[in-house]
Design an enzyme around this catalytic site. Sequence first.
Site, mmCIF file in Angstrom:
data_model
loop_
_atom_site.group_PDB
_atom_site.id
_atom_site.type_symbol
_atom_site.label_atom_id
_atom_site.label_comp_id
_atom_site.label_asym_id
_atom_site.label_seq_id
_atom_site.Cartn_x
_atom_site.Cartn_y
_atom_site.Cartn_z
ATOM 1 N N ASP A 1 0.878 -1.173 0.000
ATOM 2 C CA ASP A 1 0.000 0.000 0.000
ATOM 3 C C ASP A 1 0.916 1.222 0.000
ATOM 4 O O ASP A 1 1.694 1.427 0.939
ATOM 5 C CB ASP A 1 -0.855 -0.066 1.279
ATOM 6 C CG ASP A 1 -1.743 1.154 1.456
ATOM 7 O OD1 ASP A 1 -1.566 2.153 0.731
ATOM 8 O OD2 ASP A 1 -2.614 1.104 2.345
ATOM 9 N N ASN B 1 -6.367 12.687 -10.952
ATOM 10 C CA ASN B 1 -7.116 13.115 -12.150
ATOM 11 C C ASN B 1 -6.787 14.589 -12.375
ATOM 12 O O ASN B 1 -6.118 15.209 -11.544
ATOM 13 C CB ASN B 1 -8.626 12.858 -11.992
ATOM 14 C CG ASN B 1 -9.200 13.585 -10.794
ATOM 15 O OD1 ASN B 1 -9.086 14.815 -10.685
ATOM 16 N ND2 ASN B 1 -9.782 12.844 -9.865
ATOM 17 N N GLY C 1 -9.720 4.947 -5.722
ATOM 18 C CA GLY C 1 -8.467 4.212 -5.911
ATOM 19 C C GLY C 1 -7.322 4.727 -5.063
ATOM 20 O O GLY C 1 -7.501 5.107 -3.898
ATOM 21 N N ASP D 1 -5.665 7.424 -5.369
ATOM 22 C CA ASP D 1 -5.844 8.856 -5.110
ATOM 23 C C ASP D 1 -6.639 9.073 -3.814
ATOM 24 O O ASP D 1 -6.221 9.834 -2.914
ATOM 25 C CB ASP D 1 -6.591 9.455 -6.314
ATOM 26 C CG ASP D 1 -6.601 10.972 -6.344
ATOM 27 O OD1 ASP D 1 -5.896 11.591 -5.525
ATOM 28 O OD2 ASP D 1 -7.322 11.528 -7.198
ATOM 29 N N SER E 1 -2.767 4.603 -14.172
ATOM 30 C CA SER E 1 -3.765 4.402 -15.251
ATOM 31 C C SER E 1 -4.302 2.976 -15.397
ATOM 32 O O SER E 1 -5.140 2.737 -16.262
ATOM 33 C CB SER E 1 -3.230 4.835 -16.625
ATOM 34 O OG SER E 1 -3.254 6.234 -16.760
ATOM 35 N N THR E 2 -3.817 2.030 -14.579
ATOM 36 C CA THR E 2 -4.245 0.640 -14.806
ATOM 37 C C THR E 2 -5.432 0.207 -13.950
ATOM 38 O O THR E 2 -5.814 -0.962 -13.956
ATOM 39 C CB THR E 2 -3.067 -0.342 -14.589
ATOM 40 O OG1 THR E 2 -2.656 -0.267 -13.223
ATOM 41 C CG2 THR E 2 -1.899 -0.014 -15.496
HETATM 42 N N1 AR6 Z 1 -1.362 1.616 -2.981
HETATM 43 C C1 AR6 Z 1 -0.849 1.218 -4.171
HETATM 44 N N2 AR6 Z 1 -1.607 0.994 -5.260
HETATM 45 C C2 AR6 Z 1 -2.943 1.156 -5.132
HETATM 46 C C3 AR6 Z 1 -3.562 1.571 -3.928
HETATM 47 C C4 AR6 Z 1 -2.707 1.801 -2.819
HETATM 48 N N3 AR6 Z 1 -3.184 2.203 -1.642
HETATM 49 N N4 AR6 Z 1 -4.904 1.638 -4.142
HETATM 50 C C5 AR6 Z 1 -5.115 1.274 -5.415
HETATM 51 N N5 AR6 Z 1 -3.947 0.976 -6.024
HETATM 52 P P1 AR6 Z 1 -6.458 3.720 -9.801
HETATM 53 P P2 AR6 Z 1 -6.005 5.153 -12.373
HETATM 54 C C6 AR6 Z 1 -3.680 0.528 -7.406
HETATM 55 O O1 AR6 Z 1 -7.831 3.340 -10.225
HETATM 56 O O2 AR6 Z 1 -6.352 3.939 -13.174
HETATM 57 C C7 AR6 Z 1 -9.060 7.945 -9.182
HETATM 58 O O3 AR6 Z 1 -10.411 8.091 -8.883
HETATM 59 C C8 AR6 Z 1 -4.815 -0.079 -8.190
HETATM 60 O O4 AR6 Z 1 -5.019 -1.422 -7.796
HETATM 61 O O5 AR6 Z 1 -6.235 4.191 -8.425
HETATM 62 O O6 AR6 Z 1 -4.782 5.938 -12.756
HETATM 63 C C9 AR6 Z 1 -8.400 9.251 -9.621
HETATM 64 O O7 AR6 Z 1 -8.959 10.373 -8.988
HETATM 65 C C10 AR6 Z 1 -4.246 0.021 -9.601
HETATM 66 O O8 AR6 Z 1 -3.325 -1.047 -9.843
HETATM 67 O O9 AR6 Z 1 -5.836 4.863 -10.793
HETATM 68 C C11 AR6 Z 1 -8.667 9.250 -11.098
HETATM 69 O O10 AR6 Z 1 -9.948 9.759 -11.389
HETATM 70 C C12 AR6 Z 1 -3.463 1.334 -9.575
HETATM 71 O O11 AR6 Z 1 -3.305 1.652 -8.177
HETATM 72 C C13 AR6 Z 1 -8.609 7.798 -11.488
HETATM 73 O O12 AR6 Z 1 -8.924 7.067 -10.288
HETATM 74 C C14 AR6 Z 1 -4.132 2.503 -10.274
HETATM 75 O O13 AR6 Z 1 -5.535 2.435 -10.084
HETATM 76 C C15 AR6 Z 1 -7.235 7.386 -11.934
HETATM 77 O O14 AR6 Z 1 -7.271 6.082 -12.428
#
Ligand code: AR6
Length: 173
Positions: free
Chosen positions: A10, A24, A32, A34, A117-118
């Site tokens: 984490d 974003n 996520g 963020d 982004s994933t």
């Molecule tokens: N530590 C590490 N990785 C994490 C954590 C954590 N605590 N939580 C989630 N992940 P995402 P995006 C992983 O959706 O695709 C937001 O709403 C997750 O499993 O967080 O870039 C923003 O405000 C995945 O592998 O980011 C934007 O609107 C990775 O982090 C949007 O999501 C990225 O997933 C960005 O989307």
Amino acid sequence: MGTITIIKGDITLITADAIVNAANTTLLGGGGVDGAIHRAAGRELLEECRKLNGCETGEAKITQGYNLPARFVIHTPGPIWKGGTCNEEQLLKNCYYNSLCLAEQYGCETVAFPSISTGVYHFPLEKAASIALRTIQNYLKTSHTIKEVLMVCFSDQVREIYSEALLKQSMEK
Ligand code: AR6
């Protein structure tokens, strides 16, 4: 030359000079990683983010880390995957490159990235891993400041894909 380490974990718990937030373009928080970063850092992070006037996709902005173990948070909005015809690959590369430039400007020796982004932005994981690792590796060749980059993967599946991509890259050299 600095090293790349892939771990499962984490990112909000990581002690590094800077952690990167998959933000974003509003920089006002979301779900996520963020959401997790904003929750762990506390309200002051949102207050500082409000003053930044957003951020373009692929660019990066820096704030303090507040209640996080990390000193800084580097916020970078990744591209939303739209099939690959909207410059997504270059934009993802820019996220890593611009975040590292900013980390270097602020004298950071250790930087931790999530898999940008994933998640909800649906960038294909294998492609994203290869872009992320190649961009970081190329950056480390010329950086005088950054000693370690951590790729913090949130699940075993993500960690395995990044580990395989790193192995592949080391065999290509
Ligand atoms: N530590 C590490 N990785 C994490 C954590 C954590 N605590 N939580 C989630 N992940 P995402 P995006 C992983 O959706 O695709 C937001 O709403 C997750 O499993 O967080 O870039 C923003 O405000 C995945 O592998 O980011 C934007 O609107 C990775 O982090 C949007 O999501 C990225 O997933 C960005 O989307």
